[in-house]
Design a protein around this motif. Structure first.
Motif, PDB file in Angstrom:
ATOM      1  N   CYS A 280       0.832  -1.214   0.000  1.00 51.65           N
ATOM      2  CA  CYS A 280       0.000   0.000   0.000  1.00 51.65           C
ATOM      3  C   CYS A 280       0.861   1.257   0.000  1.00 51.65           C
ATOM      4  N   ILE A 281       1.921   1.229   0.794  1.00 52.77           N
ATOM      5  CA  ILE A 281       2.830   2.386   0.842  1.00 52.77           C
ATOM      6  C   ILE A 281       3.477   2.597  -0.527  1.00 52.77           C
ATOM      7  N   GLY A 282       3.825   1.479  -1.206  1.00 51.41           N
ATOM      8  CA  GLY A 282       4.396   1.597  -2.544  1.00 51.41           C
ATOM      9  C   GLY A 282       3.428   2.249  -3.518  1.00 51.41           C
ATOM     10  N   THR A 283       2.140   1.864  -3.448  1.00 56.64           N
ATOM     11  CA  THR A 283       1.140   2.473  -4.322  1.00 56.64           C
ATOM     12  C   THR A 283       1.015   3.968  -4.060  1.00 56.64           C
ATOM     13  N   ILE A 284       0.942   4.317  -2.775  1.00 55.68           N
ATOM     14  CA  ILE A 284       0.852   5.746  -2.422  1.00 55.68           C
ATOM     15  C   ILE A 284       2.109   6.481  -2.887  1.00 55.68           C
ATOM     16  N   GLY A 285       3.263   5.815  -2.727  1.00 54.75           N
ATOM     17  CA  GLY A 285       4.510   6.430  -3.173  1.00 54.75           C
ATOM     18  C   GLY A 285       4.545   6.668  -4.668  1.00 54.75           C
ATOM     19  N   SER A 286       3.951   5.727  -5.450  1.00 55.11           N
ATOM     20  CA  SER A 286       3.927   5.915  -6.906  1.00 55.11           C
ATOM     21  C   SER A 286       3.078   7.123  -7.282  1.00 55.11           C
ATOM     22  N   LEU A 287       1.984   7.340  -6.559  1.00 56.17           N
ATOM     23  CA  LEU A 287       1.149   8.510  -6.833  1.00 56.17           C
ATOM     24  C   LEU A 287       1.869   9.803  -6.466  1.00 56.17           C
TER      25      LEU A 287
ATOM     26  N   ALA B 120       7.035  -1.070  -8.375  1.00 55.36           N
ATOM     27  CA  ALA B 120       7.606  -2.395  -8.142  1.00 55.36           C
ATOM     28  C   ALA B 120       7.364  -2.839  -6.699  1.00 55.36           C
ATOM     29  N   VAL B 121       7.552  -1.927  -5.749  1.00 54.12           N
ATOM     30  CA  VAL B 121       7.292  -2.253  -4.345  1.00 54.12           C
ATOM     31  C   VAL B 121       5.827  -2.621  -4.155  1.00 54.12           C
ATOM     32  N   SER B 122       4.942  -1.872  -4.806  1.00 55.74           N
ATOM     33  CA  SER B 122       3.507  -2.131  -4.678  1.00 55.74           C
ATOM     34  C   SER B 122       3.130  -3.509  -5.218  1.00 55.74           C
TER      35      SER B 122
ATOM     36  N   GLY C 161      -8.205  -7.661   5.728  1.00 57.42           N
ATOM     37  CA  GLY C 161      -8.248  -6.209   5.520  1.00 57.42           C
ATOM     38  C   GLY C 161      -7.035  -5.693   4.775  1.00 57.42           C
ATOM     39  N   SER C 162      -5.851  -6.230   5.115  1.00 55.53           N
ATOM     40  CA  SER C 162      -4.631  -5.752   4.469  1.00 55.53           C
ATOM     41  C   SER C 162      -4.568  -6.153   3.008  1.00 55.53           C
ATOM     42  N   VAL C 163      -4.982  -7.389   2.684  1.00 58.87           N
ATOM     43  CA  VAL C 163      -4.953  -7.808   1.285  1.00 58.87           C
ATOM     44  C   VAL C 163      -6.001  -7.049   0.486  1.00 58.87           C
ATOM     45  N   GLY C 164      -7.160  -6.806   1.086  1.00 61.01           N
ATOM     46  CA  GLY C 164      -8.175  -6.018   0.391  1.00 61.01           C
ATOM     47  C   GLY C 164      -7.715  -4.610   0.109  1.00 61.01           C
ATOM     48  N   LEU C 165      -7.045  -3.996   1.083  1.00 59.00           N
ATOM     49  CA  LEU C 165      -6.555  -2.634   0.908  1.00 59.00           C
ATOM     50  C   LEU C 165      -5.473  -2.569  -0.153  1.00 59.00           C
ATOM     51  N   ALA C 166      -4.540  -3.557  -0.127  1.00 59.17           N
ATOM     52  CA  ALA C 166      -3.444  -3.560  -1.108  1.00 59.17           C
ATOM     53  C   ALA C 166      -3.979  -3.746  -2.522  1.00 59.17           C
ATOM     54  N   LEU C 167      -4.923  -4.684  -2.687  1.00 63.03           N
ATOM     55  CA  LEU C 167      -5.476  -4.930  -4.015  1.00 63.03           C
ATOM     56  C   LEU C 167      -6.330  -3.766  -4.493  1.00 63.03           C
ATOM     57  N   ALA C 168      -6.988  -3.086  -3.562  1.00 62.93           N
ATOM     58  CA  ALA C 168      -7.829  -1.950  -3.944  1.00 62.93           C
ATOM     59  C   ALA C 168      -6.989  -0.732  -4.334  1.00 62.93           C
ATOM     60  N   LEU C 169      -5.850  -0.559  -3.670  1.00 60.71           N
ATOM     61  CA  LEU C 169      -5.026   0.625  -3.929  1.00 60.71           C
ATOM     62  C   LEU C 169      -4.158   0.484  -5.172  1.00 60.71           C
ATOM     63  N   PHE C 170      -3.654  -0.744  -5.443  1.00 61.82           N
ATOM     64  CA  PHE C 170      -2.685  -0.893  -6.517  1.00 61.82           C
ATOM     65  C   PHE C 170      -3.177  -0.371  -7.868  1.00 61.82           C
ATOM     66  N   PRO C 171      -4.426  -0.639  -8.291  1.00 59.16           N
ATOM     67  CA  PRO C 171      -4.862  -0.113  -9.598  1.00 59.16           C
ATOM     68  C   PRO C 171      -4.746   1.399  -9.732  1.00 59.16           C
ATOM     69  N   LEU C 172      -4.712   2.114  -8.593  1.00 60.51           N
ATOM     70  CA  LEU C 172      -4.580   3.571  -8.675  1.00 60.51           C
ATOM     71  C   LEU C 172      -3.250   3.985  -9.284  1.00 60.51           C
ATOM     72  N   SER C 173      -2.194   3.165  -9.058  1.00 59.20           N
ATOM     73  CA  SER C 173      -0.879   3.521  -9.596  1.00 59.20           C
ATOM     74  C   SER C 173      -0.873   3.500 -11.120  1.00 59.20           C
ATOM     75  N   ILE C 174      -1.818   2.786 -11.731  1.00 56.86           N
ATOM     76  CA  ILE C 174      -1.935   2.749 -13.186  1.00 56.86           C
ATOM     77  C   ILE C 174      -3.058   3.665 -13.670  1.00 56.86           C
ATOM     78  N   ALA C 175      -4.183   3.643 -12.930  1.00 56.27           N
ATOM     79  CA  ALA C 175      -5.356   4.395 -13.379  1.00 56.27           C
ATOM     80  C   ALA C 175      -5.148   5.897 -13.298  1.00 56.27           C
ATOM     81  N   VAL C 176      -4.507   6.374 -12.229  1.00 58.35           N
ATOM     82  CA  VAL C 176      -4.355   7.828 -12.057  1.00 58.35           C
ATOM     83  C   VAL C 176      -3.529   8.456 -13.172  1.00 58.35           C
ATOM     84  N   PRO C 177      -2.345   7.902 -13.531  1.00 57.15           N
ATOM     85  CA  PRO C 177      -1.625   8.490 -14.672  1.00 57.15           C
ATOM     86  C   PRO C 177      -2.414   8.439 -15.974  1.00 57.15           C
ATOM     87  N   LEU C 178      -3.185   7.344 -16.180  1.00 57.61           N
ATOM     88  CA  LEU C 178      -3.963   7.255 -17.421  1.00 57.61           C
ATOM     89  C   LEU C 178      -5.062   8.308 -17.440  1.00 57.61           C
ATOM     90  N   VAL C 179      -5.775   8.459 -16.325  1.00 62.03           N
ATOM     91  CA  VAL C 179      -6.870   9.423 -16.280  1.00 62.03           C
ATOM     92  C   VAL C 179      -6.343  10.842 -16.379  1.00 62.03           C
TER      93      VAL C 179
END
Length: 349
Positions: free
Chosen positions: A63-70, A97-99, A158-176
């Motif tokens: 999750c921290i990796g995903t936030i870091g990518s954003l 990569a960390v995410s 909870g942790s796996v749900g949060l990680a899986l929910a956050l990771f797509p943001l690292s790809i979706a946000v730059p595309l959007v």
């Protein structure tokens, strides 16, 4: 070979016949399911709890990796310089990569330490299962769910749900965020090459004299621009479109120019950007005068107007017309004879 190295199947065996046919094996004994070996986490609740916490921690790191990518995407934008692009790309890549690795490593560790490790067998049956079989499968799923202990591990879920929910943001946000950007494809029709611009070695920027090149010489070339232009935000993009491969042939080997009269004393200059998907074409074979694209093996004959002789490319490489100035330096006579790179909409050719 010893007997241990060549085990014989049990059951009826047809011996070798007089015609040399091989023996037929009727059956093998069913080895059955090996004895289940309990893991430490299966017998020690404390070990299971440690593994659960470790897996949850890895998911949190993801999750921290995903936030870091954003953060890297929005806070460290490419500034147009090589160093700026490199820094932005590196930070974004490391964070993503960390995410993604966090999710993968945690999932593997979860499967190896906490998921049920029992082996189940099922006899082959017809594709249409009976009610009893379906009921048995449902029972096995329920047993597997109970063995996994998911109901007792809310932190892990909870942790796996949060990680899986956050990771797509690292790809979706730059595309959007790229929607509504610069879609002016007309800029691809021209580069910064123009009449009188001198040719320089890439990356040193040293000017090139025709007398410096011997037959068979190959040089990677960029336009000679001022230091101020090199430091500008647009230089990286403009350089990427204007890169050239310069080759000196024996004039007797030159069958024709792609652009009539565009070469000088056997020296030809072609865009390095493949007309297939834009990979760098830079592998030169001196004997055949072929240029090879390493991505998909498109091959161009620079002695014959850079025509395509092999591969998926459909058009020759654009040619840069060159000559020499009063000091003997190679200079461009104009821009490329057509847009560089692969096809795109609104392209006339």
């Amino acid at each position: 070979m010893s007997e241990n190295q060549n085990p014989q199947p049990s059951g009826d065996v047809t011996p070798h016949g007089g015609d040399g046919t091989l023996a037929q094996v009727d059956r093998f004994d069913d080895p059955g399911v090996p004895e289940h070996k309990h893991r430490l986490a299966d017998t020690d609740p404390k070990a299971a709890k440690r593994n659960e916490r470790l897996i949850a921690l890895i998911f949190v790191i993801s999750c921290i990796g995903t936030i870091g990518s954003l953060v890297a995407y929005f806070a460290v934008r490419p500034d147009g310089t090589t160093a700026g692009v490199r820094t932005s790309t590196m930070l974004l890549g490391v964070a993503m990569a960390v995410s993604l690795l966090g999710i993968g490593i945690a999932a593997v560790h979860w499967a190896k330490t906490l998921m049920s490790s029992k082996e189940y067998t099922e006899e082959r049956h017809s594709s249409s299962s009976s009610d009893e079989v379906r009921s048995a499968v449902a029972t096995q799923f329920q047993d597997g769910y109970k063995d996994s202990g998911l109901a007792r591990r809310p932190v892990l879920l909870g942790s796996v749900g949060l990680a899986l929910a956050l990771f797509p943001l690292s790809i979706a946000v730059p595309l959007v965020s790229s929607v509504g950007g610069d879609w002016n494809v007309g800029k691809f029709r021209h580069t910064i090459w123009k009449k009188g611009v001198r040719l320089a070695y890439d990356p040193s920027g040293r000017l090139i004299k025709a007398s410096d090149l011997t037959v068979g010489s190959v040089a990677h070339v960029i336009p000679d621009v001022s230091e101020e232009e090199r430091e500008s935000h647009e230089w990286i993009t403009e350089k990427a479109k204007a890169v050239v491969l310069l080759v000196r042939l024996d004039p007797r080997d030159l069958k024709r120019d792609h652009r009539e009269g565009a070469s000088y004393d056997g020296i030809v200059a072609y865009s390095k950007i493949c007309t297939h998907v834009g990979c760098p074409v830079a592998l030169y074979e001196q004997q055949t005068h072929h240029l090879l694209c390493p991505c998909h093996q498109s091959t161009f004959d620079i002695a014959d107007g850079s025509k395509v002789v092999f591969g998926p490319a459909k058009r020759p490489l654009p040619q840069l017309p060159i000559t020499v100035d009063d000091e003997g330096y190679l200079v461009a006579e104009d821009d490329f004879n057509e847009p560089v790179g692969p096809s795109y909409w609104e392209r006339l050719k």
